[in-house]
Design an enzyme around this catalytic site. Structure first.
Site, PDB file in Angstrom:
ATOM      1  N   GLU A   1      -1.666  -0.269  13.313  1.00 13.50           N
ATOM      2  CA  GLU A   1      -2.829   0.234  12.568  1.00 13.50           C
ATOM      3  C   GLU A   1      -4.121   0.027  13.360  1.00 13.50           C
ATOM      4  OE1 GLU A   1      -3.488  -2.008   8.978  1.00 13.50           O
ATOM      5  OE2 GLU A   1      -4.684  -0.390   8.095  1.00 13.50           O
TER       6      GLU A   1
ATOM      7  N   GLU B   1       0.841  -1.196   0.000  1.00 16.61           N
ATOM      8  CA  GLU B   1       0.000   0.000   0.000  1.00 16.61           C
ATOM      9  C   GLU B   1       0.882   1.254   0.000  1.00 16.61           C
ATOM     10  OE1 GLU B   1      -3.293  -0.417   2.548  1.00 16.61           O
ATOM     11  OE2 GLU B   1      -4.108   1.538   2.083  1.00 16.61           O
TER      12      GLU B   1
END
Ligand code: BGC
Length: 907
Positions: free
Chosen positions: A770, A495
């Site tokens: 995260e 990502e």
């Protein structure tokens, strides 16, 4: 002789008698930047106290001289600019107003200041900057490379080698190289690497802007034959992924322009064109930021970047289409290798498979030291964590292969590190290391090279709470690891994008820890570049994934960051430049208003702590904040924020209009969501209370009740733990502390059980995760290094616990608010923040009876110091009573000029 003596005697009162000295000269935030393209750069300097104990030091006047040569500067001739003596205390953001600066011009400068008593300082040490190529026609060069017939499916290109020989027949006075190699490049001159940048140039939307870098290479040009060598990697120009959403800009290409000025005044330039040679047969066989690099040392073309190399087998470089974007100077700090970690352990997983532990979740790559037979292949694979059996846990990397492959040439000791890839990892699996069977490689075989935008670290924080200190450490590593010329969401999986929402207030947190002014200025340009003509701003920028959802919360960062730049650096220029774009976006969003509300939001309060440890996203309605509530409250805050900018930019009509619209939005918001009887909005999630409280939307008479409901929720429903996702976390700690419950903020910050930052530490994290449940959730989304959940935690540590903040009307710390909050059971906090005026430091400790606060305020600033104290304060400063400005229950406030102070109060 007599005159000379008199002069000597009075000299000290003329020059150098001042109590301050100008130091650390910067242009556009950087020390001696080369190749800038701002024609009216902003200059700044820091004033150092000659006597560190002195107080009340101020600049009363300055004089800046800018000269076109070092010699002129030394002679005191400001042929480009001489301000003369300017009566002013301005020492930051001083705008150059001299002769127009032309392409390639060099500017040498120095500054002299006068102190508060009107005494002049000596001149500062000289500093410099140089201009880039300001107009497209200045580039006589062509874009060169080699376009493959079809790489849409393979995406495995060998790094290109480019070379060009040229002669320098005379003595060189100055040589400057300007170049851009897309996606990534390394430049060599006569065999030596030019500069120390890595992963260069910085990322942009290449259809809008392409960054070039500039180096002064005067010393690297040899008499006679010279060779330029360029290695060209893929980066993000040649898309690292072949999928529908990832944009591909084309095959690697470069442009280079070398300007040489000879001693006799003659000039020559060497430019990229069809006379260059190109080879795809070099050692870097494949390179991909996510997948890794493959390097076959047997294919090294020894001497390729030096004179005398036989390039007979190379092909002529092709002239290729220029990227659509405009060439622009890279103005922010480059990425560099900033630190090298030694592994803390090497374990054998099974024969031939070894696991190195770097002891820290880091970002960069490894340097390998190896000796062995030609053709031996050593594979390095990277991961953030291990599986229970000690092998790498790679499920959370998704499709990123994170594998570097080195093939030995077999000529003794070989040292290698990749150039065109990077990884986020703590553990490295090594396979194929040559040596005696079963004997693990020694720790010297591998080192961790830490890579990020090389911004100056601007803070230190330590306290009596070891867990809090470790959380600070984790934030520091997480933040720097996610600087990849853009602020990325994560550094490890497939990502690594510039997600806007992640940085809303985290960027303010970062501003305490790193000098991010130039970095975020650049990102604001990236975001402006990615705005659509209709005003829409995507959630990822540069928009390598063009996600335009007309979301409110994520793109809101575009507006918020300009306030951070203003408050923390006194920088209004980015705000001024991007104001039209921000306004356009705000107006675009207004088209979605329905009955005064914004009935949409893309991601919600992303990643609230879920009820089930396996879930990524909660399904419990009681934890989920209504999306219209999020969108509408954000729209209110954004209207108020842009109204503030309009006032700062002297646009009163705009400001009044935004304010009016904000009032209307709030009226609709209250009507739709407020439940006064319960003191909650909608379903009463933590975030649904935090936003209206922090944004000042709650009717004054109800504030206490709403805040009470929030703390009740935290205490009863979350058992004193965080209950917000990304959105709420941006404002959480400040809302609690501003409303009088620093103890609750402290409790949340230091929880060791799920969920919380302390829980991550308990589970061995060395960065921030995260997900609050990053240890148990589905691997599809459990990065171990994401900064979004930091929210305003670092703001809270610096502004509240350490008590250092900038006074809103005197931004950039020209006036400092010192107001430490001794939360929870903390017995001491010691912190510093390096502002543009110099280092501000506080150190406080307390025992049952006394509070002691040491404060350092840099020259040319002043502070409002608030000391916790009994209601009738008997506060001393350096042992003597001191007159207060005002007293409130439990605190006394003092106004002090620069200097170091020790306040002692009774508690
Ligand atoms: C990213 C986040 C981002 C989010 C929004 C994730 O995949 O890693 O940081 O904000 O998507 O959907």
């Amino acid at each position: 002789m007599k005159h000379a003596l008199v002069l000597l005697l009075i000299a000290p009162t003329l020059f150098g008698a001042a109590a301050i000295r100008p130091q650390q000269l910067r242009a556009e935030y950087r020390v001696n930047p080369q190749g800038i393209d701002v024609t009216d750069p902003r200059l700044s300097w820091v004033l150092a106290a000659v006597d560190p104990k002195a107080r009340g030091l101020r600049q009363s006047a300055y004089r800046v001289i800018v000269a076109s040569t070092e010699r002129a500067l030394a002679a005191g001739t400001g042929d480009l600019w001489d301000t003369g003596k300017v009566a002013s205390d301005q020492s930051t953001q001083v705008v150059y107003r001299g002769k127009p600066l032309t392409s390639g011009a060099a500017a040498f400068w120095k500054v002299q200041v006068w102190d508060q008593a009107g005494q002049p300082s000596e001149w500062s040490a000289p500093a410099q900057w140089s201009m880039g190529l300001l107009h497209p026609q200045d580039w006589q060069a062509k874009w060169i490379g080699r376009d493959e017939p079809d790489t849409t499916t393979a995406h495995r290109l060998a790094a290109r080698l480019l070379r060009k020989e040229f002669d320098a027949p005379k003595t060189v006075r100055r040589a400057t190289v300007y170049y851009s190699g897309l996606g990534l490049s390394e430049l060599y001159l006569n065999g030596a690497k030019v500069g120390d940048h890595v992963l260069s140039p910085g990322l942009t939307d290449y259809d809008k802007h392409v960054l070039y870098v500039t180096f002064d290479v005067t010393k690297q040009i040899a008499a006679g034959r010279n060779v330029i060598g360029l290695m060209l990697g893929n980066g993000r120009y040649h898309a690292p992924r072949v999928d529908a959403r990832t944009r591909n800009f084309g095959d690697p290409k470069a442009i280079l322009h070398l300007d040489v000025e000879y001693q006799d005044g003659a000039r020559a330039s060497v430019v990229s064109d069809e006379s260059w040679k190109l080879s795809t047969a070099g050692p870097i066989r494949a390179n991909n930021e996510y997948d890794g690099e493959e390097y076959d040392a047997r294919l090294e073309q020894t001497g390729w970047n030096r004179a005398g190399f036989d390039d007979g087998k190379w092909e002529p470089a092709h002239i290729v289409a220029a990227p659509a974007g405009v060439l622009a100077a890279q103005m922010a700090e480059p990425l560099r290798v900033t630190e090298t970690l030694k592994p803390v352990s090497v374990k054998m997983l099974k024969r031939g498979v070894y696991i190195f532990d770097m002891g820290q979740n880091m970002v960069g790559w490894c340097r390998l030291r190896v000796a062995g037979p030609k053709g031996t292949q050593v594979t390095l694979r990277h991961a953030e964590t291990l599986q229970p059996d000690g092998s790498l846990y790679v499920a959370n990397l998704r499709t990123a292969r994170v594998t570097d492959l080195y093939t030995l040439k077999g000529e003794g000791a070989e040292v290698w590190e990749p150039r065109f890839t990077y990884h986020g990892f703590r553990y490295v699996e090594m396979i194929g290391f040559p040596g005696a069977p079963g004997v693990p490689p020694g720790p010297a075989a591998l080192e961790g090279r830490v890579v990020h935008d090389d911004m100056e670290k601007s803070a230190d924080f330590t306290s009596s709470n070891a867990l809090l200190n470790q959380i600070h450490h984790n934030m520091f590593w997480g933040i720097r690891g996610n600087y990849r010329s853009i602020p990325t969401d994560c550094p490890q999986r497939d990502e690594r994008q510039g997600w806007l929402g992640d940085r809303s207030q985290v960027s303010r947190s970062e501003a305490y820890m790193f000098d991010v002014a130039a970095f975020y200025t650049k990102w604001m340009t990236d975001i402006a570049d990615s705005q659509k003509p209709d005003g829409s701003v995507p959630v990822v920028s540069p928009n390598y994934w063009p996600n335009y959802y007309d979301d409110l919360t994520w793109p809101g960062t575009f507006v918020f960051v300009h306030g951070m730049l203003y408050d923390e650096y006194g920088d209004k220029r980015a705000m001024e430049r991007n104001y039209p774009a921000m306004k356009k976006w705000i107006d675009h969003e207004a088209t979605f208003l329905k009955d005064g509300l914004i009935p949409k939001d893309q991601y919600g309060d992303w990643c609230v702590p879920p009820e089930d440890p396996k879930l990524i996203h909660s399904v419990d309605p009681a934890r989920i904040t209504d999306k219209t509530l999020l969108g509408t409250s954000y729209y209110y805050e954004l209207l108020r924020t842009i109204a503030r900018y309009a006032r700062l930019l002297d646009k009163p009509a705009d400001a009044a209009d935004f304010d009016k619209r904000a009032v209307e939005v709030n009226a609709a918001f209250q009507k739709r969501f407020f439940k006064p009887a319960d003191g909650i909005y909608d379903n009463g999630t933590q975030t649904s209370s935090i936003l209206p409280l922090y944004f000042g939307m709650v009717p004054p008479d109800n504030r206490a009740a709403v805040f009470e409901a929030l703390t009740r929720n935290i205490e009863q429903k979350s058992d004193g733990h965080v209950g917000t996702g990304l959105v709420g976390a941006q404002w959480l700690m400040r809302t609690l502390t501003d409303n009088g419950r620093p103890d609750v903020a402290y409790q949340i910050a230091t929880q060791k059980t799920y969920p919380g930052w302390g829980y991550m530490v308990q589970k061995g994290a060395t960065t921030i995760w995260e997900l609050w449940n990053g240890d148990t959730a589905d691997p599809a989304m459990n990065s171990g290094n994401h900064v979004m959940q930091i929210g305003d935690l670092a703001v809270w540590m610096y502004e509240y616990l350490a008590g250092i903040r900038s006074y809103p009307d005197r931004p950039g710390f020209q006036r400092v608010i010192i107001h430490p909050v001794p939360a929870g059971d903390l017995t001491f906090v010691k912190a510093s923040h390096k502002s543009m005026y110099g280092t501000i430091a506080t150190s406080w400790k307390r025992d049952a009876a006394h509070f002691t606060l040491e404060v350092t305020i840099p020259p040319n600033t002043s502070a409002l110091v608030t000391v916790p104290a009994k209601e009738t304060p008997a506060v001393t400063e350096s042992g003597r009573p001191i007159k207060y400005l005002r007293v409130e229950p439990g605190a006394a406030t003092y106004e002090v000029p620069s200097g170091t102070y020790t306040f002692v109060s009774t508690l």
